[in-house]
Enzyme design. Sequence first.
Site, PDB file in Angstrom:
ATOM      1  N   CYS A  90       0.847  -1.186   0.000  1.00  0.00           N
ATOM      2  CA  CYS A  90       0.000   0.000   0.000  1.00  0.00           C
ATOM      3  C   CYS A  90       0.885   1.238   0.000  1.00  0.00           C
ATOM      4  O   CYS A  90       1.883   1.287   0.733  1.00  0.00           O
ATOM      5  CB  CYS A  90      -0.899  -0.010   1.246  1.00  0.00           C
ATOM      6  SG  CYS A  90      -1.983   1.418   1.386  1.00  0.00           S
ATOM      7  N   HIS A 132      -9.180  -3.579  -1.760  1.00  0.00           N
ATOM      8  CA  HIS A 132      -8.213  -2.732  -1.068  1.00  0.00           C
ATOM      9  C   HIS A 132      -8.685  -1.277  -1.046  1.00  0.00           C
ATOM     10  O   HIS A 132      -8.696  -0.634   0.011  1.00  0.00           O
ATOM     11  CB  HIS A 132      -6.859  -2.852  -1.784  1.00  0.00           C
ATOM     12  CG  HIS A 132      -5.744  -2.097  -1.171  1.00  0.00           C
ATOM     13  ND1 HIS A 132      -4.720  -2.702  -0.491  1.00  0.00           N
ATOM     14  CD2 HIS A 132      -5.464  -0.767  -1.139  1.00  0.00           C
ATOM     15  CE1 HIS A 132      -3.865  -1.781  -0.067  1.00  0.00           C
ATOM     16  NE2 HIS A 132      -4.296  -0.592  -0.448  1.00  0.00           N
ATOM     17  N   GLU A 133      -9.083  -0.743  -2.215  1.00  0.00           N
ATOM     18  CA  GLU A 133      -9.455   0.669  -2.303  1.00  0.00           C
ATOM     19  C   GLU A 133     -10.777   0.955  -1.597  1.00  0.00           C
ATOM     20  O   GLU A 133     -10.905   1.984  -0.922  1.00  0.00           O
ATOM     21  CB  GLU A 133      -9.491   1.131  -3.756  1.00  0.00           C
ATOM     22  CG  GLU A 133      -8.169   0.994  -4.509  1.00  0.00           C
ATOM     23  CD  GLU A 133      -6.976   1.663  -3.847  1.00  0.00           C
ATOM     24  OE1 GLU A 133      -7.156   2.653  -3.099  1.00  0.00           O
ATOM     25  OE2 GLU A 133      -5.844   1.191  -4.064  1.00  0.00           O
ATOM     26  N   HIS A 136     -10.071   1.281   1.968  1.00  0.00           N
ATOM     27  CA  HIS A 136      -9.598   2.632   2.316  1.00  0.00           C
ATOM     28  C   HIS A 136     -10.774   3.572   2.546  1.00  0.00           C
ATOM     29  O   HIS A 136     -10.799   4.326   3.526  1.00  0.00           O
ATOM     30  CB  HIS A 136      -8.733   3.218   1.199  1.00  0.00           C
ATOM     31  CG  HIS A 136      -7.293   2.865   1.262  1.00  0.00           C
ATOM     32  ND1 HIS A 136      -6.505   3.137   2.352  1.00  0.00           N
ATOM     33  CD2 HIS A 136      -6.482   2.268   0.348  1.00  0.00           C
ATOM     34  CE1 HIS A 136      -5.272   2.725   2.112  1.00  0.00           C
ATOM     35  NE2 HIS A 136      -5.233   2.188   0.908  1.00  0.00           N
TER      36      HIS A 136
END
Length: 162
Positions: A90, A132-133, A136
């Site tokens: 990341c 993953h995004e 976030h």
Amino acid sequence: MSIRPIRVVGDPVLRTPCDPIGEITDGVRGLVQDLIDTVDDEGRAGVAANQIGVSLRAFSWNLEDHGIGCILNPVIVELSEETQDGDEGCLSVPELWFPRTRSAYARCVGTDVDGNEIELAGDGITARLIQHEVGHLDGALYIDGLERSVKKQALRQIRERL
């Protein structure tokens, strides 16, 4: 617009769930351009808005199979039961990679900067990027989902680097 600096672990914006984008204003259009400019830098696959300090639900991608793009208000609508294992890194946890299990396939829907519905879907790196995004945007970092012993090691390495 411009390539924006990446916020790193310890910055509270990374742990705050992002707000949905309502009206598409000039400010949102500028954010989208900054996200695209920022992800279009060597070695980058995805950038979430909070990684550049903006707490709004948007992320950009730079993937061989999907080109460069940006999605507003993404929602994961499908995850496979089949999983994939692999090292994950990341930009907000620089230079550290740890093994992380993710769904092998993911599909998300949202809108583009013109308000049209779009979808990003795929397996492999695309599935990993989507999860993953969106993580976030929910205020999570990939290290949160590491296996316990690996997470302990990751947190130790992060503390050593701060």
